[in-house]
Write an enzyme that holds these catalytic residues in place. Structure first.
Site, PDB file in Angstrom:
ATOM      1  N   ASN A 145      50.505  41.792  46.789  1.00 17.97           N
ATOM      2  CA  ASN A 145      49.975  41.203  48.023  1.00 17.97           C
ATOM      3  C   ASN A 145      48.662  40.493  47.753  1.00 17.97           C
ATOM      4  O   ASN A 145      48.317  40.204  46.602  1.00 17.97           O
ATOM      5  CB  ASN A 145      49.778  42.301  49.070  1.00 17.97           C
ATOM      6  CG  ASN A 145      48.694  43.281  48.652  1.00 17.97           C
ATOM      7  OD1 ASN A 145      48.667  43.719  47.517  1.00 17.97           O
ATOM      8  ND2 ASN A 145      47.799  43.614  49.564  1.00 17.97           N
ATOM      9  N   CYS A 157      45.672  41.565  47.801  1.00 23.21           N
ATOM     10  CA  CYS A 157      44.665  42.335  47.058  1.00 23.21           C
ATOM     11  C   CYS A 157      45.263  43.151  45.917  1.00 23.21           C
ATOM     12  O   CYS A 157      44.606  44.048  45.391  1.00 23.21           O
ATOM     13  CB  CYS A 157      43.895  43.239  48.009  1.00 23.21           C
ATOM     14  SG  CYS A 157      43.079  42.344  49.351  1.00 23.21           S
ATOM     15  N   GLU A 203      47.408  45.574  45.584  1.00 17.72           N
ATOM     16  CA  GLU A 203      47.685  47.007  45.601  1.00 17.72           C
ATOM     17  C   GLU A 203      49.058  47.345  46.173  1.00 17.72           C
ATOM     18  O   GLU A 203      49.497  48.499  46.066  1.00 17.72           O
ATOM     19  CB  GLU A 203      46.595  47.762  46.378  1.00 17.72           C
ATOM     20  CG  GLU A 203      46.732  47.761  47.893  1.00 17.72           C
ATOM     21  CD  GLU A 203      46.160  46.524  48.545  1.00 17.72           C
ATOM     22  OE1 GLU A 203      45.888  46.544  49.766  1.00 17.72           O
ATOM     23  OE2 GLU A 203      45.982  45.525  47.843  1.00 17.72           O
TER      24      GLU A 203
END
Length: 965
Positions: free
Chosen positions: A590, A592, A594
């Site tokens: 995604n 970020c 994670e």
């Protein structure tokens, strides 16, 4: 420097400036004012700064033509900096003191390293201060009575002039300091009084003590709480006046009796304004208000409360009417809205949120309890290889981003540059032009001004467009093939890393000719890829390119180094260890890095995030497992509720979320927890603590999901998952080792995992995925703890985000230095000089240097080892920033190969830095060397040509960076 040149530096207005012509200043431009030392108020005239600086520089540089041209350019830039600094710090007020003007002039001179001019200016200010002191002393000598201070008036919102209530001002400041060590009301009151003038507006009066307290934070961290409490007084006035319909004020002590009535009025006003879901008004409100805890309003630091004030609290016409406990209760009620005992659950959720033991993600805080409860954090999509699919993906991005979703797009299916287009018998322009469209869409849809739309594009390393993809963030080249605002990430298969290790060749393909590579991983990917290579060798592939794997790897690292993108993420461990491999493929992470969830043409992956405050669950004796278990159990219920309550903007997201019900429980405050345990980050003890704490979090999260499954039922696609086979995240390491024998991961366990495996097999899971460690940039600010799993950036620095500039001081370090008699003005100056680092300050003991080592003083291997220990327990991934103080090609190569070998699924930003210094709130009494500062501390590559200056790779606390917000 001559006396005339010194006088030229005086920027105090001696008389009101002449009225400007209408053309010089538009009527709509806000008028700023300057408070002179005698209390008079005059309009602020920026041209006076420019004239004074010009005269001063010419006195030093000379008056020849060449010097004049140089001075003109320097002064123009300095003047802009000074005016920007002043107006930014004026906040919503329009007035500043003449000393503030002079502070900014001095700061700009030092920052620009104009030491001769700056030193003369410092000396000039000191001389003038002594003259004024002597003059005042002369006036007060003898038996003459001191003149009575002039009475001041405040202008109310309706324009009326009323006497300024000095007694209330003192009471509010004293209340804000009550119960806090090391702080005093007197310096705040003195600085506040200095900035008062007759006719001051109500807003300016509310801001004055806040701004005064902020300047003291760098010397005493306790003033961060004082500043928050003073801001709270301003907020109370706004909120009470809005909900009551007439001007209202109340101290914190008075709010204990008023909070219940306020909450009833707040709920009614919010519903009438169509900002709160009317269903919240149908709760048992008396039971709800009885649970409110007004005293928890006092636990904020200034940065946390200001962030809530600016970006989270409900408002109408820019007037905030939501107090902190109302905010937390609104969020809690929204999450409990479908519970059977919804009041009981709302109170349970409220107590957890308002304690700061756990915090939900920003979209949940924004939207819970509102008419559009889009509560999910992350959305992952796969873009298909046709125009309908591509532009549907762009439209989906807009709809998902509108309500604060962060996006990850997999573009690997889109055919590459030069590929054949059957419909037009032409050639494809590749992925890049469509990425440009997606980039511009993300900027256009900015989440209602709360934060920029944010998207990350992923591309697999075998894609024929990968080389152009690497260049997307460059500032040179054809701007039509650049995406300056979009994040990008490499989706790297293990086979590529093995070719890099072996210095082998690598072949790029267009996905229309090698369509199955997109869905394959592990050994099947290797077999298919090698078969395509053989076809290319036989001349049976139309679009392909062969190159040295090491050359492509170096270029990937070079672009990461120079532009901060694309990030390095690893396809195979994300898929091989995924519990959901039986129903799909993980094609990307995604925004970020994670989240690792399946995507397909008819499913958009959704994840719902929240983070445990690890610092609140640790003492000097160790981890509080009982408290952690309670927190995780409630937190998992809250996150699971998001799936059913959520407002879905596209059907593919709703279908996916209801089928698999993934959540991402993470953590924040890891560095604080280490410091509580007295464990340096760069140590095996820290690695072991990362292992221990994540094992406990994983154990309790999986156990909570099992309990929810027993109560509410399993998620739809449980059968066939790794969970159903009793394979937990720690067990899936063996699967990765089979596919990649060289992986280095610890697999030891200490808790009773066998009984939990049996519970998972027999009862099932409520959620397909349970854990993911997000950046927590904003929610950690709210809770006043360190971000996510990050080491401390600096122990003293100025943080910039969408709410402004904030002095951040490591309060734990200050406590330790005070205990050893080392905290004084010299130590503050030393911390500034050494950019918040304690490592080079001789009088600090070695144990404290190790404990409070900052991010760039820690070798990245420690970050990677700790992340590897966490990764063994996590069914998704973690946002792992890597800090490299003195980056080089070899250093980056070693670091990212190590991340792969240690079994990490993803990495996030590469943080590097230049020689920068902390911005000071005042420059008095320090020399020019100390004051040679830069505007901000930014991370930059060391390879930028000297002639071009530093090229920014990743700016720490960048207001425009999703990871920093």
């Amino acid at each position: 420097m001559s006396p005339n040149s010194a006088t030229a530096l005086r920027v105090e207005p001696e008389q009101p400036p002449l009225a400007e012509a209408p053309s010089a200043r538009p009527a709509a431009e806000p008028a700023y004012q300057v408070i002179r030392r005698n209390g008079a108020v005059t309009p602020f005239d920026p041209s006076k700064i420019t004239v004074a600086l010009t005269k001063a520089f010419l006195a030093v540089e000379g008056t020849n033509a060449a010097a004049s041209r140089r001075v003109h350019d320097i002064v123009e830039g300095l003047s802009e900096q000074i005016v920007a600094g002043l107006t930014r710090r004026a906040d919503s007020g329009r007035t500043f003191h003449v000393e503030d003007v002079q502070d900014q002039v001095e700061l700009a001179l030092m920052r620009g390293e104009h030491h001769k001019v700056a030193r003369a200016y410092v000396l000039y200010r000191e001389d003038r201060a002594r003259e004024r002191a002597a003059k005042n002393a002369g006036k007060k000598s003898g038996k003459a009575k001191a003149a009575k201070a002039p009475s001041l008036h405040m202008k109310t919102a309706d324009g009326a002039m009323v006497p300024l209530d000095a007694d209330r001002l003192r009471a509010v400041v004293e209340e804000a300091c009550s119960g806090l060590e090391g702080v005093s009301a007197e310096p705040i009151l003195a600085e506040t009084t200095r900035n008062l003038y007759d006719g001051i507006s109500q807003d300016e009066l509310a801001l004055a003590p806040i701004l005064a307290s902020r300047t003291l934070i760098e010397t005493e961290p306790g003033y961060a709480k004082v500043s928050a409490r003073l801001l709270l007084d301003k907020l109370r006035s706004e909120a009470l006046t809005f909900v009551k319909g007439s001007a209202q004020q109340a101290t914190q002590a008075e709010m204990a009796a008023l909070y219940a009535d306020y909450f009833r009025a707040y709920l009614k006003a919010g519903i009438e304004a169509e900002l709160i879901d009317p269903e919240l008004g149908r709760f048992d409100i008396e039971r709800i208000v009885a649970a409110l805890m007004p005293e928890r309003d006092l636990q904020f630091d200034y940065l946390g409360l200001q962030t809530l004030y600016d970006r989270y609290f409900l408002h109408r016409h820019n007037v905030r009417f939501e107090l902190p406990q109302a905010f937390f209760m609104r969020v809690a009620m929204g999450l409990a809205i479908r519970e059977i005992d919804r009041e009981g659950r709302a109170i349970e959720f409220y107590r957890l949120l308002s304690s700061f033991d756990f915090m939900t993600s920003t979209p949940t805080l924004f939207n819970s309890g509102t008419l559009r409860p889009q509560l999910s954090s992350c959305f992952l999509t796969t873009v298909s290889d046709d125009l309908d699919g591509i532009f549907k993906a762009v439209k989906d991005n807009a709809l998902l981003a509108k309500y604060s979703g962060g996006l990850g797009n997999d573009w690997s299916r889109v055919r590459g540059l030069g590929a054949h287009i059957k419909g037009t018998n032409g050639q494809s322009q590749g992925v890049v032009p469509f990425l440009k469209v997606a980039n511009d869409t993300a900027i256009a849809v900015n989440q209602g001004g709360k934060r920029k739309g944010a998207v990350c594009a992923y591309l697999e390393t075998w894609h024929i467009d990968i080389e152009e993809f690497l260049d997307l963030r460059k500032n040179t080249g054809d701007d039509r093939r650049r995406t300056h605002d979009m994040n990008t990430a490499n989706w790297v298969p293990d086979l590529f890393m093995e070719r890099v290790e072996a210095d082998g060749t690598w072949t790029l393909f267009s996905p229309d000719e090698a369509p199955d590579l997109h869905d394959l991983y592990g050994i099947p990917f290797r077999e298919a890829y090698e078969a395509y290579e053989a076809k290319a060798e036989r001349g049976e592939m139309k679009v392909y390119k062969q190159l040295r794997a090491v050359d492509l790897w170096r270029r990937m690292l070079t672009m990461l180094f120079e532009t901060g993108h694309p990030w390095i993420t690893f396809k195979d461990p994300c898929n091989i260890r995924s519990p959901q491999g039986h129903v799909g493929v993980v094609h990307s992470s995604n925004l970020c890095t994670e989240i690792t969830l399946n995507t397909s043409a008819d499913e958009v992956a959704v994840c719902n995030l929240g983070s445990v405050n690890l610092a609140a669950h640790v003492s000097a004796d160790g981890l509080d497992h009982e408290r952690l278990a309670r927190t995780v159990k409630t937190a998992m219920r809250m996150l699971d509720n998001v799936v059913d309550i959520n407002f879905y903007t596209i059907p593919e997201a709703r279908r996916s979320n209801l089928r698999h019900r993934p959540v991402g429980l993470g953590l924040m405050g890891f560095q604080d927890a280490l410091q509580t345990r007295r464990i340096p980050y760069a140590s095996q003890e820290a690695v072991a603590f990362a292992d221990e704490s994540m094992e406990a979090l994983s154990y309790h999260a999986i156990s909570a999901s099992v309990e929810l499954a027993a109560e509410r039922g399993r998620y739809q696609t449980f059968e066939g998952s790794l969970w159903s086979q009793g394979v937990l995240p720690v067990d899936s390491i063996a699967r990765l080792s089979e596919a990649r024998p060289s992986v280095t991961m610890d697999n030891a366990e200490t808790l009773d995992w066998e009984s939990l495996r049996e519970r998972v097999r027999s009862t099932g899971m409520r959620n397909s995925n349970c854990m993911a460690i997000a950046p927590t940039a904003t929610i950690s600010n709210i809770c006043g703890v360190s971000q996510s799993i990050e080491p401390s950036y600096q122990n003293l620095f100025v943080k910039s985000n969408m709410s402004g500039d904030f002095t951040v001081v490591n309060a734990a370090l200050v406590r330790d230095l005070k205990a050893r008699g080392l905290w004084d003005e010299v130590m503050v100056a030393d911390l500034k000089y050494y950019d918040g680092s304690v490592g080079q300050i001789d009088r600090i003991p070695d144990d404290l240097k190790a404990l409070y080592a900052t991010a760039f003083e820690i070798e990245p291997i420690w970050l990677i080892e700790a992340a590897s220990r966490r990764q063994k327990w996590i069914d998704q991934a973690q946002s792992l920033n890597l800090y490299v103080s003195n980056p080089s090609g070899r250093k980056l190569d070693e670091t990212y190969r190590l991340a792969w070998k240690f079994g990490l699924k993803t990495t996030y930003y590469l943080r590097s830095r230049s020689a920068t210094h902390v911005e000071k709130s005042t420059l008095k009494g320090v020399d020019g060397k100390l004051n040679a500062v830069s505007a901000s501390s930014v991370a930059v590559p060391v390879s930028a040509p000297a002639s071009e200056g530093w090229g920014k790779a990743c700016a720490i606390d960048d207001p425009d960076c999703e990871a920093c917000q």
